[in-house]
Design an enzyme around this catalytic site. Structure first.
Site, PDB file in Angstrom:
ATOM      1  N   HIS A  54       0.825  -1.218   0.000  1.00 56.09           N
ATOM      2  CA  HIS A  54       0.000   0.000   0.000  1.00 56.09           C
ATOM      3  C   HIS A  54       0.855   1.263   0.000  1.00 56.09           C
ATOM      4  O   HIS A  54       0.364   2.337  -0.309  1.00 56.09           O
ATOM      5  CB  HIS A  54      -1.067  -0.021   1.103  1.00 56.09           C
ATOM      6  CG  HIS A  54      -0.614   0.340   2.489  1.00 56.09           C
ATOM      7  ND1 HIS A  54      -0.329  -0.593   3.455  1.00 56.09           N
ATOM      8  CD2 HIS A  54      -0.413   1.539   3.070  1.00 56.09           C
ATOM      9  CE1 HIS A  54       0.008   0.016   4.572  1.00 56.09           C
ATOM     10  NE2 HIS A  54      -0.025   1.309   4.378  1.00 56.09           N
ATOM     11  N   ASP A  82       1.246  -7.682   2.303  1.00 54.35           N
ATOM     12  CA  ASP A  82       1.365  -6.252   2.017  1.00 54.35           C
ATOM     13  C   ASP A  82       2.831  -5.832   1.804  1.00 54.35           C
ATOM     14  O   ASP A  82       3.425  -5.163   2.639  1.00 54.35           O
ATOM     15  CB  ASP A  82       0.728  -5.473   3.173  1.00 54.35           C
ATOM     16  CG  ASP A  82       0.391  -4.039   2.789  1.00 54.35           C
ATOM     17  OD1 ASP A  82       0.914  -3.547   1.773  1.00 54.35           O
ATOM     18  OD2 ASP A  82      -0.395  -3.406   3.523  1.00 54.35           O
ATOM     19  N   SER A 126       3.958   2.388   8.370  1.00 51.72           N
ATOM     20  CA  SER A 126       3.738   1.365   7.357  1.00 51.72           C
ATOM     21  C   SER A 126       5.024   1.106   6.600  1.00 51.72           C
ATOM     22  O   SER A 126       5.698   2.040   6.181  1.00 51.72           O
ATOM     23  CB  SER A 126       2.657   1.804   6.382  1.00 51.72           C
ATOM     24  OG  SER A 126       1.414   1.477   6.912  1.00 51.72           O
TER      25      SER A 126
HETATM   26  N1  ARG Z   1      -4.890   0.885   7.634  1.00 48.09           N
HETATM   27  C1  ARG Z   1      -3.611   0.870   7.008  1.00 48.09           C
HETATM   28  C2  ARG Z   1      -3.048   2.282   7.019  1.00 48.09           C
HETATM   29  O1  ARG Z   1      -3.515   3.133   7.650  1.00 48.09           O
HETATM   30  C3  ARG Z   1      -3.637   0.269   5.652  1.00 48.09           C
HETATM   31  C4  ARG Z   1      -4.297   1.065   4.577  1.00 48.09           C
HETATM   32  C5  ARG Z   1      -4.257   0.452   3.209  1.00 48.09           C
HETATM   33  N2  ARG Z   1      -5.111  -0.698   3.061  1.00 48.09           N
HETATM   34  C6  ARG Z   1      -6.444  -0.646   2.789  1.00 48.09           C
HETATM   35  N3  ARG Z   1      -7.125  -1.756   2.738  1.00 48.09           N
HETATM   36  N4  ARG Z   1      -7.078   0.493   2.567  1.00 48.09           N
HETATM   37  O2  ARG Z   1      -2.526   2.917   6.221  1.00 48.09           O
HETATM   38  N1  GLU Z   2      -1.333   1.587   7.512  1.00 47.62           N
HETATM   39  C1  GLU Z   2      -0.765   2.655   8.273  1.00 47.62           C
HETATM   40  C2  GLU Z   2       0.300   3.404   7.455  1.00 47.62           C
HETATM   41  O1  GLU Z   2       0.161   3.570   6.283  1.00 47.62           O
HETATM   42  C3  GLU Z   2      -0.231   2.136   9.555  1.00 47.62           C
HETATM   43  C4  GLU Z   2      -1.378   1.884  10.432  1.00 47.62           C
HETATM   44  C5  GLU Z   2      -1.364   2.774  11.643  1.00 47.62           C
HETATM   45  O2  GLU Z   2      -1.900   3.879  11.598  1.00 47.62           O
HETATM   46  O3  GLU Z   2      -0.775   2.317  12.623  1.00 47.62           O
HETATM   47  O4  GLU Z   2       1.245   3.943   7.955  1.00 47.62           O
END
Ligand code: ARG
Ligand code: GLU
Length: 722
Positions: free
Chosen positions: A84, A221, A657
């Site tokens: 991502h 990922d 991330s």
């Molecule tokens: N929650 C994670 C972050 O904040 C992953 C986001 C990407 N994945 C998704 N299914 N939208 O960035």
């Molecule tokens: N998916 C998040 C990022 O892009 C990390 C998730 C979080 O907020 O801890 O950094």
């Protein structure tokens, strides 16, 4: 009451030096934690993590793009981060003929690697406490505006000098603790970065929005890139003659078995946290801001979803938008639930009572800190109504895609009406506007935006006091009572707009002059945006931002006082997208009554989810399911399956991330990619019982590269350190 007060006083006075697992520590100061880390199993030294003179693990870590972390895993500049995080670059390289999002991509050799336009990675050369240099010219008690000027001047001269130290160096001085301290961060920025490999989305985004922020998780990922440098191993813009960068340090990989309780360290770039918020701020966040923002996004997501389900083109056009809107929406919901469960506001109030009586107890302290909390309280009362309008500007007005397009044309319109603008500047703006318009319509659907427009405007009109309604909205609100009437209004506005005619707008922008600018100024869509911006700029932003500044100033005193009061405690600064270390243990948890989460998931879970055929997010590649069905794991098998992801107690946030998760020996065991939903309040308040980060197991990465993609040559570059 008195009793709680006494107990609190006692806990504060003898507060343990470190709270288990909480903390985003500054690498340069990690010596303060190293005994605690070693007690928890860590085997390296502070110098191994961060060294000013020699190479250390920090040299293997990069800020990837503008908001993620990546790490080097070979001596030939090979880098790994989340899928991502690479998403934008992968999407930009994809087309119908080369659909790397759907099919994945694996460069067979270095010459096949794909340059990523606009992508850069930054290595931290060093950080330095420059508080004294920044504040040395600031006289005691000098007025705030003067302080700011002096601080800015000092910062400019520090960054200028640092940037001159090397090729591709970029320096930043950032305030810590609301300006009680200042740190210099010096980076070396590389701009020739090439895509090396990525699994298909059905692995790299497996689980999609359904599983986002959730455990159990089965997402592969990751994506891989390579950094290129000139012959001197220095940063250089893309050139076919560039060579793979030879890093000062890269991470070795550990495939040793993992078990609950193992030490874990996350080394990366957390973006932002707000641990010092007062009780009023927490209440404002939970009861006002999150609530309204979630409500507005509910409407938007429902509209997106209805259209996406009907039509595959729309589904693809809106998939990335949907994911973006959904990501924060879900986080805000989780954050509010978590803060309520923790009774965060009440806990903060207790701490504030303590602070106040400590401040009142001496005339000198009362002078310095006595008024801080009462003033913050007043400030929050004053800012609350403006903050609401601000949220609606961001989440209602700017949610209308036509408003976003208008905003992208704004500068061109203003500059072309200004006679002093040079022809060259105009041409540049025009080129940029053309690109914006083209990009905009590629993933745009009129019907969706009409519905969003009607829903957002009617909600704005209903929720926000009339003094913040531009003329156009007042007229509309007089006419429109029902949702159908608002929809009718949107249809009229769009159909009378130059924006309704894609080709026409393109032609207009291509031959832009002051006549075109005036035409836009009278365009109903552009006007609406313009009227909102003018009115809210005057009535909201003009006051909102200075009030934010005053609030931050008060926090500067509050935090200084807290540090004086709890002088035995080791503090960590709020995350600010700079390199931090957080350590913890692999651990499951009990998210709610009757539910226990185990800390590990496996490929069996991927197959289980894939069997739920009606869930689109759970589609897995046929080849992966065949490997699973035949248990064709080769040397990668662990207890008859393949490990996929695990949870640990590391304190992380957005920006982490792609961060490496290291074991006690400093070797790579995984990539951080998410937090559990029940943890998302940790940006404001961490709770060891609920806060879990989610990491991809490096052994799943190796299995995918080797058995799924048959790109074993990439593994040959890595060093497995068992
Ligand atoms: N929650 C994670 C972050 O904040 C992953 C986001 C990407 N994945 C998704 N299914 N939208 O960035
Ligand atoms: N998916 C998040 C990022 O892009 C990390 C998730 C979080 O907020 O801890 O950094």
């Amino acid at each position: 009451m008195r009793r709680t007060f006494f107990i609190l006083l006692a806990t504060l006075a003898i507060a343990p030096r470190l709270r288990a697992d909480e903390g985003m520590w500054v690498p340069m100061l990690i010596g303060k934690n190293i005994d605690d880390m070693r007690k928890n199993g860590f085997k390296l030294t502070a110098e191994d993590l961060y060294s000013i003179n020699g190479s250390s693990l920090k040299d293997a870590i990069v800020l990837f793009g503008r908001g993620c972390t990546g790490e080097l895993i070979s001596e030939q500049g090979l880098l790994i981060t989340n899928h991502h995080c690479g998403y934008g670059a992968i999407q930009a390289l994809s087309s119908v003929d080369h659909d790397y999002l759907s099919n994945g991509f694996w460069a067979a050799s270095k010459t096949d690697e794909l340059p990523c336009n606009g992508l850069s990675v930054s290595f931290l050369v060093r950080m330095e406490d420059v508080t004294h240099r920044v504040l040395s010219e600031v006289p005691e008690g000098c007025p705030e505006t003067m302080r700011q000027q002096l601080v800015q001047k000092a910062i400019s001269s520090i960054t200028e000098a640092a940037q001159a130290e090397g090729v591709g160096f970029r320096a930043q001085v950032k305030p810590l603790y609301y300006g009680n301290q200042y740190y210099l961060y010096l980076y070396q920025v590389f701009t020739d970065v090439r895509l090396v490999g990525t699994p298909p989305e059905s692995i790299g985004r497996f689980g999609g929005d359904t599983d986002n922020w959730m455990w159990p998780r089965h997402t592969g990922d990751f994506s891989m890139f390579r950094i290129y440098a000139n012959a001197q191993n220095e940063p250089a813009d893309y050139s076919p003659s560039n060579v793979p960068y030879r890093p000062k340090r890269f991470l070795k990989i550990s495939t040793q078995n993992l078990k609950e309780g193992d030490f874990t360290l996350v080394y990366g770039f957390p973006g932002s946290t707000q641990q010092f918020l007062t009780s009023e701020a927490v209440e404002l966040l939970v009861n006002q801001s999150n609530q309204h923002k979630v409500g507005l996004r509910n409407m938007r997501l429902a509209i997106f979803e209805r259209y996406m389900r009907q039509n595959d083109t729309i589904r693809i056009q809106y998939s990335s938008k949907y994911a973006g809107v959904e990501n924060s929406w879900k986080r805000w919901i989780g954050e509010s639930i978590g803060l309520n469960r923790l009774e965060a506001a009440a806990k903060k109030r207790e701490q504030e009572a303590m602070f106040q009586s400590w401040a009142n107890a001496s005339p000198e302290r009362s002078n310095r800190y006595g008024e801080v909390l009462p003033r913050l309280r007043t400030m929050y009362q004053q800012i609350a109504p403006l903050a609401l309008v601000y949220d609606y500007r961001q989440e209602a007005v700017n949610a209308i895609e036509m408003m976003q397009l208008s905003s992208r044309l704004d500068q061109l319109v203003r500059k072309s009406l200004n006679p002093t603008t040079s022809l060259q500047e105009l041409q540049q703006l025009q080129q940029r506007a053309k690109r914006s318009v083209r990009q905009f319509y590629k993933d745009y659907n009129f019907n969706i935006d009409l519905e969003v427009c009607a829903a957002m405007l009617s909600t704005y009109a209903a929720q926000i006091p009339p003094e913040y309604h531009p003329e156009t909205l007042i007229k509309a609100a007089q006419r429109c009572r029902t949702p159908d009437e608002w929809m009718q209004l949107a249809v009229e506005m769009y159909s009378q707009s130059a924006f309704a005619d894609t080709l026409g707008l393109m032609a207009l922008v291509s031959n832009f002059d002051s006549t075109a600018a005036r035409l836009l100024l009278n365009d109903p869509v552009y006007r609406l945006h313009h009227d909102f911006e003018t009115l809210l700029g005057e009535k909201v932003l003009k006051h909102y931002f200075p009030m934010q500044d005053s609030i931050n100033l008060l926090y500067r005193s509050y935090v200084a006082g807290l540090m004086e009061l709890q002088h035995d405690k080791t503090f960590y600064p709020d995350a600010n997208l700079t390199l931090r270390i957080t350590y913890g243990k692999i651990r499951g948890f009990e998210p709610k009554d009757g539910v226990v989460y185990a800390p590990f998931t496996t490929l069996d879970g991927v197959a289980e989810k894939a069997a739920m055929r009606e869930v689109h997010d759970y589609r897995a590649p046929k080849r992966l399911l065949e490997l699973h069905q035949q248990r064709d794991y080769g040397k990668h098998a662990v207890n008859g399956t393949i490990p996929v992801a695990f949870t640990a107690t590391n304190h992380t946030t957005g920006g982490n991330s792609g961060s490496p998760i290291l074991n006690a020996d400093g070797n790579l065991i995984g990539l951080n990619f998410d937090r559990c939903w029940e943890s998302t309040m940790s940006d404001v308040m961490y709770d060891p019982n609920y806060c879990r980060n989610i990491s991809l197991d490096i052994r799943y990465v190796l299995f995918i590269i080797d058995r799924f993609a048959q790109a074993g040559h990439l593994i040959d570059e890595m060093v497995i350190a068992n």
